[in-house]
Design a protein around this motif. Structure first.
Motif, PDB file in Angstrom:
ATOM      1  N   TYR A 176     -36.091  12.901 -12.888  1.00 53.75           N
ATOM      2  CA  TYR A 176     -36.599  13.480 -12.863  1.00 53.75           C
ATOM      3  C   TYR A 176     -35.795  15.273 -12.865  1.00 53.75           C
ATOM      4  O   TYR A 176     -36.568  16.047 -13.961  1.00 53.75           O
ATOM      5  N   GLU A 177     -34.599  14.270 -12.632  1.00 55.30           N
ATOM      6  CA  GLU A 177     -33.887  16.262 -12.390  1.00 55.30           C
ATOM      7  C   GLU A 177     -33.423  16.526 -14.448  1.00 55.30           C
ATOM      8  O   GLU A 177     -33.759  17.377 -15.192  1.00 55.30           O
ATOM      9  N   ASP A 178     -33.423  15.208 -14.879  1.00 54.68           N
ATOM     10  CA  ASP A 178     -32.623  15.738 -16.481  1.00 54.68           C
ATOM     11  C   ASP A 178     -33.773  16.082 -17.920  1.00 54.68           C
ATOM     12  O   ASP A 178     -33.396  16.028 -18.108  1.00 54.68           O
ATOM     13  N   VAL A 179     -34.987  15.546 -16.701  1.00 52.73           N
ATOM     14  CA  VAL A 179     -36.353  16.322 -18.150  1.00 52.73           C
ATOM     15  C   VAL A 179     -35.958  17.901 -17.208  1.00 52.73           C
ATOM     16  O   VAL A 179     -37.032  18.177 -18.728  1.00 52.73           O
ATOM     17  N   ILE A 180     -35.425  18.297 -16.624  1.00 45.05           N
ATOM     18  CA  ILE A 180     -36.160  19.440 -16.401  1.00 45.05           C
ATOM     19  C   ILE A 180     -35.268  20.012 -18.030  1.00 45.05           C
ATOM     20  O   ILE A 180     -36.216  21.648 -17.414  1.00 45.05           O
ATOM     21  N   ASN A 181     -34.078  20.287 -17.871  1.00 45.91           N
ATOM     22  CA  ASN A 181     -33.476  20.445 -18.958  1.00 45.91           C
ATOM     23  C   ASN A 181     -33.837  20.119 -20.847  1.00 45.91           C
ATOM     24  O   ASN A 181     -33.429  20.594 -21.964  1.00 45.91           O
ATOM     25  N   THR A 182     -34.880  18.617 -20.688  1.00 48.87           N
ATOM     26  CA  THR A 182     -35.430  18.476 -22.026  1.00 48.87           C
ATOM     27  C   THR A 182     -35.637  19.668 -22.260  1.00 48.87           C
ATOM     28  O   THR A 182     -35.872  20.403 -23.907  1.00 48.87           O
ATOM     29  N   SER A 183     -36.685  20.380 -22.106  1.00 52.05           N
ATOM     30  CA  SER A 183     -37.653  21.174 -22.789  1.00 52.05           C
ATOM     31  C   SER A 183     -36.807  22.313 -24.147  1.00 52.05           C
ATOM     32  O   SER A 183     -37.103  22.955 -24.912  1.00 52.05           O
ATOM     33  N   GLU A 184     -35.570  22.655 -22.788  1.00 51.76           N
ATOM     34  CA  GLU A 184     -35.377  23.874 -23.468  1.00 51.76           C
ATOM     35  C   GLU A 184     -34.043  23.683 -24.874  1.00 51.76           C
ATOM     36  O   GLU A 184     -33.936  23.880 -25.507  1.00 51.76           O
ATOM     37  N   GLN A 185     -33.599  21.849 -24.005  1.00 52.08           N
ATOM     38  CA  GLN A 185     -32.633  21.741 -25.589  1.00 52.08           C
ATOM     39  C   GLN A 185     -33.178  21.395 -26.300  1.00 52.08           C
ATOM     40  O   GLN A 185     -32.870  21.989 -27.922  1.00 52.08           O
ATOM     41  N   ILE A 186     -34.979  21.140 -26.378  1.00 53.23           N
ATOM     42  CA  ILE A 186     -35.729  20.809 -27.922  1.00 53.23           C
ATOM     43  C   ILE A 186     -36.032  22.348 -28.835  1.00 53.23           C
ATOM     44  O   ILE A 186     -35.860  22.079 -30.026  1.00 53.23           O
ATOM     45  N   ILE A 187     -35.886  23.417 -27.742  1.00 51.47           N
ATOM     46  CA  ILE A 187     -36.803  24.486 -28.531  1.00 51.47           C
ATOM     47  C   ILE A 187     -35.898  25.080 -28.968  1.00 51.47           C
ATOM     48  O   ILE A 187     -35.379  25.502 -30.456  1.00 51.47           O
TER      49      ILE A 187
ATOM     50  N   LEU B 286     -42.898  16.976 -25.009  1.00 47.95           N
ATOM     51  CA  LEU B 286     -41.932  16.417 -24.429  1.00 47.95           C
ATOM     52  C   LEU B 286     -41.773  16.147 -23.033  1.00 47.95           C
ATOM     53  O   LEU B 286     -41.389  15.270 -22.378  1.00 47.95           O
ATOM     54  N   GLU B 287     -41.903  17.264 -22.604  1.00 48.23           N
ATOM     55  CA  GLU B 287     -40.971  17.500 -21.277  1.00 48.23           C
ATOM     56  C   GLU B 287     -42.226  16.994 -20.165  1.00 48.23           C
ATOM     57  O   GLU B 287     -42.239  16.134 -19.230  1.00 48.23           O
ATOM     58  N   GLU B 288     -43.476  17.581 -20.439  1.00 52.17           N
ATOM     59  CA  GLU B 288     -45.259  16.724 -20.248  1.00 52.17           C
ATOM     60  C   GLU B 288     -45.392  15.032 -19.790  1.00 52.17           C
ATOM     61  O   GLU B 288     -45.470  14.623 -18.836  1.00 52.17           O
ATOM     62  N   MET B 289     -44.999  14.597 -21.161  1.00 48.39           N
ATOM     63  CA  MET B 289     -44.433  13.239 -21.016  1.00 48.39           C
ATOM     64  C   MET B 289     -43.419  12.411 -20.618  1.00 48.39           C
ATOM     65  O   MET B 289     -43.930  11.563 -19.996  1.00 48.39           O
ATOM     66  N   ALA B 290     -42.085  13.379 -20.655  1.00 47.09           N
ATOM     67  CA  ALA B 290     -41.350  12.987 -20.239  1.00 47.09           C
ATOM     68  C   ALA B 290     -40.985  12.296 -18.731  1.00 47.09           C
ATOM     69  O   ALA B 290     -41.242  11.834 -17.690  1.00 47.09           O
TER      70      ALA B 290
ATOM     71  N   ARG C 249     -32.174  16.422 -36.323  1.00 48.46           N
ATOM     72  CA  ARG C 249     -32.697  14.828 -35.220  1.00 48.46           C
ATOM     73  C   ARG C 249     -31.394  15.121 -33.812  1.00 48.46           C
ATOM     74  O   ARG C 249     -30.617  16.266 -33.871  1.00 48.46           O
ATOM     75  N   LEU C 250     -32.149  15.393 -32.944  1.00 48.52           N
ATOM     76  CA  LEU C 250     -31.912  15.408 -31.979  1.00 48.52           C
ATOM     77  C   LEU C 250     -32.177  14.156 -30.619  1.00 48.52           C
ATOM     78  O   LEU C 250     -33.346  13.550 -30.985  1.00 48.52           O
ATOM     79  N   ASP C 251     -31.016  13.687 -29.865  1.00 45.64           N
ATOM     80  CA  ASP C 251     -31.401  11.993 -29.134  1.00 45.64           C
ATOM     81  C   ASP C 251     -30.968  12.840 -27.761  1.00 45.64           C
ATOM     82  O   ASP C 251     -29.598  13.166 -27.181  1.00 45.64           O
ATOM     83  N   ILE C 252     -31.939  12.409 -27.053  1.00 44.48           N
ATOM     84  CA  ILE C 252     -31.558  12.999 -25.258  1.00 44.48           C
ATOM     85  C   ILE C 252     -31.378  11.640 -24.207  1.00 44.48           C
ATOM     86  O   ILE C 252     -32.637  10.812 -24.722  1.00 44.48           O
ATOM     87  N   SER C 253     -30.739  11.157 -23.331  1.00 40.56           N
ATOM     88  CA  SER C 253     -31.449  10.509 -22.565  1.00 40.56           C
ATOM     89  C   SER C 253     -31.864  10.952 -21.267  1.00 40.56           C
ATOM     90  O   SER C 253     -31.406  11.922 -20.950  1.00 40.56           O
ATOM     91  N   ILE C 254     -32.626   9.717 -20.708  1.00 40.53           N
ATOM     92  CA  ILE C 254     -32.934  10.841 -20.255  1.00 40.53           C
ATOM     93  C   ILE C 254     -33.160   9.614 -18.554  1.00 40.53           C
ATOM     94  O   ILE C 254     -33.851   8.745 -18.745  1.00 40.53           O
ATOM     95  N   HIS C 255     -32.623   9.982 -17.189  1.00 39.09           N
ATOM     96  CA  HIS C 255     -32.187   8.547 -16.876  1.00 39.09           C
ATOM     97  C   HIS C 255     -32.925   8.966 -14.717  1.00 39.09           C
ATOM     98  O   HIS C 255     -33.757   8.164 -14.356  1.00 39.09           O
TER      99      HIS C 255
END
Length: 587
Positions: free
Chosen positions: A469-480, A500-504, A461-467
């Motif tokens: 657009y800058e937070d979104v940029i790093n999301t894809s790499e973390q998920i992969i 996830l990056e696209e929808m976020a 399981r992975l949990d990430i909080s986004i507040h």
């Protein structure tokens, strides 16, 4: 950062749910205060005794409502946690059908056998005629009362709080106006008192029910797709919680007998005053429990261990604090509250009522702890402890104490019996946690006693909080990286990060209107060889599935990101409930 974000969202959710839950449970109390105040001044203090005799019927109605609402709300919460909107609609429709049938039956019994019912409720020769007239007046309000209570809970899922507030306000105004007219102008006595309540319930129902004749509801009524198995589940889940309400009804009958012997009509009138006003105080306790139940059921559906812990922590700290504050207020205002019902401060009934308002609130904070755990255990299907708590809280604690104390202290012994009740239930919760854990309970997790198999292991399981657009940029790499570590194949790992990056990005750009308060919680779960990606945010409603339906096949560049997600996902589901948008992607 994630834990703090979750805690804030859950706290906001809890306190956004709480006012409606309190008002939902206070509806009967609002009408009872209005009825009791006007009736006692227009008809006399015996009117309070008559409405007190009818209280067990009110409790039986509340018991049936608790059974259906508790079971259907928990079941719907679990389906919503899994983003199964169609199953949620099926349960809602089934709940409505059953409640309508039961309310017709109760109305028919009240209209056909009012005298027999009056005698069964304990009316004697001095009160049987008055109670019979009251029953005839109030019986036609059973249908809108029961359906209205169900609709209030479901409208909260639709974010229709304003409609509910409007309905409650109109109900109170109509009831007060008609009480005055029927009692003082038409001189209809207790029949008029009951009829005013009936009409006010119909006003309340029409305000709420009109919403379902529009195209706006997410949870719609339809007889198609209803499942008998769901009705069984509603009963299995709802019965333990309803046991407590049924026990309160039985308690009311027993206490009426005890008070009749030790203090006569004065004791009955005093207890009726508390039941009229006390419904509001109890509604705060029950509202805290109901808000807890709704959130707990959703997070059990999501198998979210940490969020469950945060909900219970919020309820036990902030929720109980709210109850304690109301308790202090009721104690401080005991005399003005008594004056609402009785004018003569030198009378015995005034004295008994004043002290009841001073003693009863001491039970409420501990009672709040009891019902919070009761609802948690109900949601997690621990039915044995739910039944034990329900019977103790509902009837055994108060009745046994009253039987021991009333021969010596009279009505005061019954009042003290109420205050002692919360002590017994708190001890039971403590002992249960001790038995389950086989050790002295020291922390909240010991009382929750979640099994090791509950939820998804941390490495899956992975949990990430986004507040932003800058937070979104790093999301894809973390998920992969997470997917690789969890054992997901490279192809799906890459697709997961991309989706996830696209929808976020879409949610931040389209949904984050007030960016300081908006946030999105992303959860990635790998279980049973399925990769589930869930985005939950508190921004402006944004349904990606509707955008996908508007894609122009001839324009390959139009909404290219949504095209990509639609092409890669096995399934996508969107819902908007409790003020949160939830979008799930299955890969």
């Amino acid at each position: 950062m994630k834990a703090k974000s979750d805690a804030k969202i859950i706290s906001r959710l809890f306190f956004s749910l709480l006012p409606i839950q309190i008002l939902l449970l206070a509806i009967g109390g609002i009408n009872s205060i209005i009825d009791g105040s006007i009736a006692s001044h227009s008809v006399g203090s015996d009117a309070m005794a008559v409405t007190g005799l009818y209280l067990p019927v009110v409790k039986i109605i509340e018991t049936i409502n608790a059974l259906m609402l508790g079971g259907s709300q928990i079941l719907c919460g679990q389906f919503l946690g899994k983003n199964q909107i169609e199953r949620t609609r099926n349960v809602f429709s089934l709940d409505m059908c059953v409640v309508i049938c039961v309310s017709f039956f109760l109305t028919a019994v009240s209209l056909l056998f009012p005298r027999q019912l009056s005698v069964a409720l304990g009316a004697d020769s001095s009160t049987v005629e008055s109670l019979q007239q009251y029953i005839l007046g109030v019986s036609l309000g059973i249908l809108p009362q029961m359906i209205g209570a169900q609709l209030t809970a479901f409208l909260q899922l639709e974010q229709q709080q304003t409609r509910t507030y409007t309905g409650i306000a109109l109900m109170a105004v109509v009831n007060a106006a008609l009480d005055y007219v029927f009692l003082n102008v038409f001189k209809w006595g207790l029949f008029g008192l009951g009829l005013a309540t009936t009409i006010s319930y119909w006003v309340f129902f029409l305000v709420l029910g009109s919403y379902y004749f529009t195209k706006k509801p997410v949870i719609k009524f339809s007889v198609r797709g209803m499942k008998g198995a769901d009705l069984k589940s509603i009963f299995v889940i709802g019965v333990p919680g309803a046991v407590g309400m049924f026990c309160i009804a039985i308690r009311g009958i027993i206490l009426n007998q005890i008070l009749t012997r030790c203090s006569g009509n004065d004791g009955l009138a005093a207890l009726s005053s508390l039941n009229a006003f006390g419904c509001l105080l109890f509604s705060v306790t029950a509202g805290v429990a109901a808000a807890t139940r709704l959130l707990v059921s959703v997070y059990i559906g999501e198998e979210d261990r940490e969020s469950l812990r945060l909900v219970m922590k919020t309820a036990l700290q902030k929720g109980v604090a709210v109850v304690a504050g109301f308790s202090v207020l009721i104690i401080a205002l005991a005399v003005p509250e008594t004056c609402i019902f009785f004018k003569d401060s030198s009378s015995n009934v005034f004295y008994l009522t004043k002290w009841l308002f001073r003693i009863f609130p001491f039970s409420m904070p501990l009672s709040a702890i009891c019902v919070i755990f009761l609802n948690y255990y109900q949601c997690s299907s621990r039915l044995t402890i739910v039944n034990i708590l329900s019977v103790t809280d509902g009837v055994l604690g108060v009745v046994l104490s009253s039987l021991v104390l009333s021969p010596v202290l009279g009505a005061m012994g019954v009042w003290i019996g109420h205050a002692l009740n919360g002590v017994y239930t708190t001890i039971i919760v403590f002992v249960y946690a001790w038995i389950i854990n086989k050790r002295f309970p020291r922390k909240l997790d010991d009382y929750l006693a979640l099994s090791e198999s509950f939820g998804v292991p941390a490495d899956k399981r992975l949990d990430i909080s986004i507040h932003s657009y800058e937070d979104v940029i790093n999301t894809s790499e973390q998920i992969i990286e997470f997917c690789h570590a969890a054992g997901v194949d490279k192809k799906r790992s890459f697709y997961a990060g991309l989706c996830l990056e696209e929808m976020a990005s879409n949610i931040v750009q389209c949904g984050f209107v007030n960016k300081k308060k908006c946030s999105a919680d992303i959860r990635v779960v790998y279980k049973d060889d399925l990769l589930r990606l869930r985005i939950k945010d508190n921004g402006k409603p944004f349904d990606p599935t509707q955008r996908m339906e508007l894609i122009d096949p001839a324009d390959v560049t139009h909404n290219i990101g949504l095209r990509l997600v639609q092409g890669l996902a096995k399934k996508t589901v969107y819902s908007s409930v409790l003020g949160l948008n939830v979008f799930t992607i299955v890969l």
